[in-house]
Design an enzyme around this catalytic site. Structure first.
Site, short mmCIF file in Angstrom:
data_model
loop_
_atom_site.label_atom_id
_atom_site.label_comp_id
_atom_site.label_asym_id
_atom_site.label_seq_id
_atom_site.Cartn_x
_atom_site.Cartn_y
_atom_site.Cartn_z
N LYS A 170 -13.20 -77.48 -50.96
CA LYS A 170 -11.99 -76.71 -50.45
C LYS A 170 -11.51 -77.33 -49.02
O LYS A 170 -12.25 -77.02 -47.90
CB LYS A 170 -12.07 -75.21 -50.26
CG LYS A 170 -11.23 -74.55 -49.26
CD LYS A 170 -10.55 -73.16 -49.92
CE LYS A 170 -9.49 -72.49 -49.06
NZ LYS A 170 -9.26 -73.17 -47.74
N GLU A 245 -21.53 -76.62 -39.35
CA GLU A 245 -21.08 -77.54 -38.09
C GLU A 245 -20.11 -77.00 -37.58
O GLU A 245 -18.91 -76.57 -38.04
CB GLU A 245 -20.90 -78.81 -38.69
CG GLU A 245 -20.71 -79.88 -37.71
CD GLU A 245 -21.99 -80.08 -36.87
OE1 GLU A 245 -22.01 -79.74 -35.74
OE2 GLU A 245 -22.98 -80.26 -37.37
N CYS A 279 -15.02 -82.10 -32.42
CA CYS A 279 -15.85 -81.08 -32.29
C CYS A 279 -16.71 -81.80 -31.15
O CYS A 279 -17.24 -80.96 -30.38
CB CYS A 279 -16.97 -81.12 -33.50
SG CYS A 279 -16.40 -80.89 -35.09
N GLU A 378 -15.20 -72.91 -26.40
CA GLU A 378 -14.32 -74.09 -26.95
C GLU A 378 -12.84 -74.06 -27.10
O GLU A 378 -12.58 -73.00 -27.65
CB GLU A 378 -14.78 -74.42 -28.59
CG GLU A 378 -14.21 -75.47 -28.85
CD GLU A 378 -14.97 -75.93 -30.37
OE1 GLU A 378 -15.12 -74.79 -31.11
OE2 GLU A 378 -15.23 -77.24 -30.69
C1 UN1 Z 1 -15.72 -84.18 -35.50
O1 UN1 Z 1 -15.29 -83.84 -34.55
O2 UN1 Z 1 -15.84 -83.06 -36.21
O3 UN1 Z 1 -18.36 -88.83 -32.99
C2 UN1 Z 1 -16.10 -85.18 -35.93
C3 UN1 Z 1 -16.80 -88.67 -33.34
C4 UN1 Z 1 -16.35 -88.97 -34.86
C5 UN1 Z 1 -16.53 -87.72 -35.67
C6 UN1 Z 1 -16.13 -86.59 -34.82
N1 UN1 Z 1 -17.11 -89.97 -35.42
O4 UN1 Z 1 -16.28 -88.28 -32.58
#
Ligand code: UN1
Length: 490
Positions: A170, A245, A279, A378
């Site tokens: 999903k 995550e 992230c 965040e």
């Molecule tokens: C994410 O932000 O969820 O390390 C992944 C990085 C990328 C992946 C980010 N290769 O910034």
């Protein structure tokens, strides 16, 4: 254009549709067939039926299937990247990187088809043999975000498949078009029906039904902390394995001896690349006092020069944010920051790019206090908070105090400081003389504290959540040998 759900090897229409728009210009990109709760049952049934034959397909052959997916992704890289940019807004060079990360993962996990290593160890009885092997977990449910609509799902899909699991995916309702196009590649590669199913829907119902379905043994989620915690709660109640995550509040630490040019280049990229919607994006700059003035000057000058616009234009540096709600959330944080007494150096407003689209000006805040909202929460947008510190020890303390722990970087030319930082920074990813983004797929990816729940994606670590260890003992002595008892005199 309409994209459909994919269940048991067939593209299926929904009774209803929803829409996906291009965040750069708010134009309709595609209509999307809307999955319903009943589709979750259909998809899980299909995945369950497909499981035995996929599981018994020798892993090296499963690996060859993944290589085929990798080859097709390579062929279609540009087409997919363009669609990805139109679906969620990141600039085209980054969209190509997003697809490239999936290509890398396809080949890496394809190779696991001839490894999936277990181990043997000596056993304490004569004429007895012991080994530990990995079994697939069964039917797995994957729920993924829009910010890396190809790369992040690939961290889950490829390890799940190589281990012999079958999947219900999903994706975020913000990026259905690229998700369906991604699944089509697996179909074109010849993946058997039912092995990989796609359900797209806005809202929480379909995701919840997937999480709660008794036949779904493993859940892997990337997204917000709120949703992740809810999934973890359900998983605990239902005794499911779950990999989470979630958020990040990543920091770049700059020591007085750092290379200023490099710091400016790397910070701009880590903070404002993907419009701050990674992230791993840097949202705190923890800078030692002696260099702080020069760093700020360089950053302000360069931030002002960043070109906002449609990510399909190769001259654009920063694309839109994902939607109007995000735009409002980001601005709200910026206003809170101002109320808390932080000083705006540049940005702090929405940006007008031809009157359409969801654009926010890359924003720098100075004088941000540890523990303030701006420093702690965040924001998931192009907002960087600058915090001044006296020493490496203080920088590490500020970094580690965060409720999140995904990625931290340090800029220094002093090897002693670098190694101290590598030892004492408590996050899942640490970079030395490089920003907080740009993880490669062969290493574990994930974070500590509020970022995750102890699992890692990518690398061989990705196999853990999608496999169950099975320890096998073979006694060929022909008699009863009692472990811990029969070979002891005392
Ligand atoms: C994410 O932000 O969820 O390390 C992944 C990085 C990328 C992946 C980010 N290769 O910034």
């Amino acid at each position: 254009m309409e994209f459909q759900n994919y269940i048991n090897g067939k593209w299926v229409k929904g009774r209803k549709t929803f829409q996906t728009i291009n965040p750069a210009n708010e134009a309709l990109l595609a209509d999307i067939a809307q999955a319903e709760i009943s589709d979750v049952d259909l998809a899980v049934d299909a995945a369950k039926k497909a499981f035995p034959s996929w599981r018994f397909t020798p892993a090296p052959l499963r690996g060859e299937m993944l290589y085929k997916v990798g080859d097709l992704l390579k062929q279609k890289k540009e087409e997919l990247a363009q669609l990805l940019t139109r679906d969620m807004g990141k600039v085209i060079a980054e969209a190509r990187g997003d697809v490239q990360e999936a290509i890398d993962m396809a080949y890496f996990m394809g190779g696991e088809g001839r490894r999936l290593l277990g181990y043997t160890a000596p056993v304490e009885m004569p004429n007895k043999f012991g080994m530990a092997v990995r079994d697939p977990a069964g039917v797995v449910g994957l729920i993924t975000p829009w910010n890396f609509p190809v790369a992040v799902p690939s961290w889950k899909i490829f390890p799940a498949l190589i281990a012999g699991n079958t999947i219900i995916w999903k994706p975020s309702p913000e990026t259905p078009a690229i998700s369906a196009a991604f699944v089509k590649v697996f179909e074109d590669a010849g993946l058997p029906p039912g092995v990989f199913n796609l359900l797209m829907a806005p809202g929480a119902d379909v995701g919840r039904a997937l999480v709660e379905h008794p036949e779904v043994r493993v859940l892997s989620f990337t997204g917000s902390t709120t949703t992740g915690r809810a999934i973890a709660g359900a998983a605990a109640r239902l005794n499911k394995k779950v990999s989470l995550e979630m958020g990040g509040k990543n920091a770049i630490i700059v020591m007085d001896d750092a290379n200023l040019e490099l710091v400016a280049d790397a910070t701009l990229w880590a903070a404002f690349g993907t419009t701050g919607q990674r992230c791993t994006a840097a949202s705190r700059l923890i800078v030692q006092k002696g260099i702080a003035g020069r760093v700020k000057e360089a950053l302000v000058e360069r931030t002002k020069k960043l070109k906002l616009g449609d990510g399909l234009d190769p001259n654009v540096d920063v694309g839109p944010v994902i939607n109007k709600v995000a735009l409002e959330r980001i601005h709200n944080y910026v206003q809170i920051g101002q109320k808390e007494g932080a000083r705006v150096l540049v940005g702090a407003s929405t940006a007008d790019v031809g009157g359409k689209g969801f654009f926010y000006a890359p924003t720098l805040f100075d004088g941000v206090k540890p523990g303030s909202t701006l420093e702690a929460e965040e924001i998931f947008g192009p907002v960087l908070s600058i915090i001044e510190v006296e020493s490496l020890e203080e920088a590490i303390e500020v970094n580690n105090r965060s409720k999140y722990g995904l990625s931290t970087s340090i800029f220094t030319q002093d090897i002693n400081r670098a190694f101290t930082a590598m030892r004492d920074i408590f996050t899942g990813l640490v970079y030395v003389n490089h920003g907080t983004t740009g993880a490669e797929i062969q290493f574990p990816f994930g974070g500590v504290r509020g970022t995750g729940n102890g699992h890692r994606e990518a690398g061989q670590a990705a196999l853990e959540v999608f496999t169950e260890w099975k320890s096998i003992y073979v006694d060929y002595s022909g008699k009863l040998q009692r472990a811990q008892i029969d070979n002891r005199k005392e």
